[in-house]
Every structure is written in structure tokens, then in C-alpha cells.
Design a protein around this motif. Structure first.
Motif, mmCIF file in Angstrom:
data_model
loop_
_atom_site.group_PDB
_atom_site.id
_atom_site.type_symbol
_atom_site.label_atom_id
_atom_site.label_comp_id
_atom_site.label_asym_id
_atom_site.label_seq_id
_atom_site.Cartn_x
_atom_site.Cartn_y
_atom_site.Cartn_z
ATOM 1 N N TYR A 133 4.358 -0.331 1.332
ATOM 2 C CA TYR A 133 3.401 -0.517 0.237
ATOM 3 C C TYR A 133 3.577 -1.860 -0.472
ATOM 4 N N GLU A 178 0.329 -3.431 -1.800
ATOM 5 C CA GLU A 178 -0.222 -2.707 -2.951
ATOM 6 C C GLU A 178 0.591 -2.976 -4.219
ATOM 7 N N LYS A 234 -4.810 -6.839 2.333
ATOM 8 C CA LYS A 234 -4.311 -5.679 3.082
ATOM 9 C C LYS A 234 -4.861 -5.716 4.510
ATOM 10 N N ASP A 245 -1.658 -6.686 6.694
ATOM 11 C CA ASP A 245 -1.004 -5.454 7.149
ATOM 12 C C ASP A 245 -1.749 -4.732 8.262
ATOM 13 N N GLU A 272 -8.473 3.567 5.201
ATOM 14 C CA GLU A 272 -7.324 2.682 4.949
ATOM 15 C C GLU A 272 -7.547 1.832 3.698
ATOM 16 N N SER A 330 -5.415 2.246 0.190
ATOM 17 C CA SER A 330 -4.719 1.090 -0.358
ATOM 18 C C SER A 330 -5.133 0.872 -1.817
#
Length: 164
Positions: free
Chosen positions: A4, A7, A60, A64, A73, A77
Motif C-alpha cells: 500500500y 496509497e 497507482k 504498481d 483496482e 486504491s
């Protein structure tokens, strides 16, 4: 925790930008001499907040998720960012109330009462640190999730057409 990382980074960026916004509101007098305009101009922060979520979900997706992101997704997030922002919100409120703008509540109460907008009791019940902490802890995650749902829709990767 590393899962994470993006985030967490964007939640802290969001809180940093929020605190900078509070400083700007104070410097421009929206917490004192121009408090009568505060309710209008504080809403200018909304597009900034939305932009942070756009940049966060784009990050993101690119960092990622290898450039491909499903709606779920992106939404998840954004939800995680929103929850972290909600957890950080009391800290932001305390920083604003005691460091950035320690006279805001006093000024808001005086303005509301002097202009017949509210009674002293109603103003004191609304304009205080405890109430603002409660409001921000609820409002920030709710608005973050709504924003995430919309942003994720626009940033999701379109499914590739099958070549049959």
C-alpha cells in the motif's frame, strides 16, 4: 505495508496539500477579515482534492499495475487512500486549530452571531475542534470514496477487443 506504499504516499500528499490550503485561507483573511466569504471560497479546494485523486490513481496504474488498471483496482486504491486520509484528518484539524489558525473558531462564532446567522449556543456547538474533527473524519473518507469511484471509472483500462 509495501503493498500500500502508493496509497500511503498519496494520503500524506493529500493531507499536506490540505494543510497548505488552510495556510492560504488564513493568509488571505478567510479565517479573519474576510470570514464572510469563507463558505464560498473554501469550495475552491474541491477541484484540487479531485486532482490529487486523479494523480494518485494514475500513479497507482503506472507504478504498481503496469499501466493496466481495472475499475475495481482503481476504486480499492482510492478507498484505501480515503480511509488513511480519514485517519489523518483529526491531526489535520488539530494542526489547523492550534497552529495554523488558532482564532478561526472564535472569528467564525463572532461573525455568525454578529450577523444574525446563528445563536451563540448554535455557533459554539458547531465551530469547535471536536465537531470539526468528527465532521472531517466522516466527510473526508465519504467524499474520497465517491471521488475514487468516478476517477477510477475514467482511468480504468479499456478491455482489448478479441481478435477472432
Amino acid at each position: 505495508m509495501n503493498k500500500y506504499k502508493t496509497e500511503i504516499k498519496w494520503a500524506f500528499i493529500f493531507m499536506g496539500i490540505t494543510l497548505v490550503w488552510m495556510i492560504l485561507e488564513r493568509i488571505t483573511g478567510l479565517h479573519s477579515t474576510h470570514i464572510d466569504k469563507h463558505a464560498i471560497y473554501t469550495n475552491v479546494f474541491a477541484p484540487i482534492a479531485i486532482a490529487v485523486y486523479v494523480f494518485a490513481l494514475r500513479d497507482k496504474k503506472a507504478t504498481d499495475l503496469g499501466g493496466k488498471m481495472t475499475y475495481k483496482e482503481g476504486l480499492m486504491s482510492g478507498v484505501i487512500i480515503s480511509v488513511i486520509v480519514g485517519v489523518l484528518s483529526p491531526f489535520g484539524q488539530l494542526m489547523t486549530a492550534y497552529v495554523i489558525s488558532p482564532h478561526y473558531f472564535e472569528n467564525a462564532i463572532s461573525h455568525g452571531v454578529a450577523n444574525g446567522l446563528t445563536t451563540l449556543e448554535e455557533a459554539e456547538a458547531y465551530f469547535n475542534v471536536k465537531n470539526y474533527i468528527i465532521q472531517s473524519t466522516i466527510f473526508a473518507p465519504v467524499m474520497g470514496v465517491i471521488t475514487s469511484a468516478i476517477v477510477a471509472f475514467f482511468l480504468k483500462t479499456k478491455p482489448e477487443a478479441s481478435s477472432e
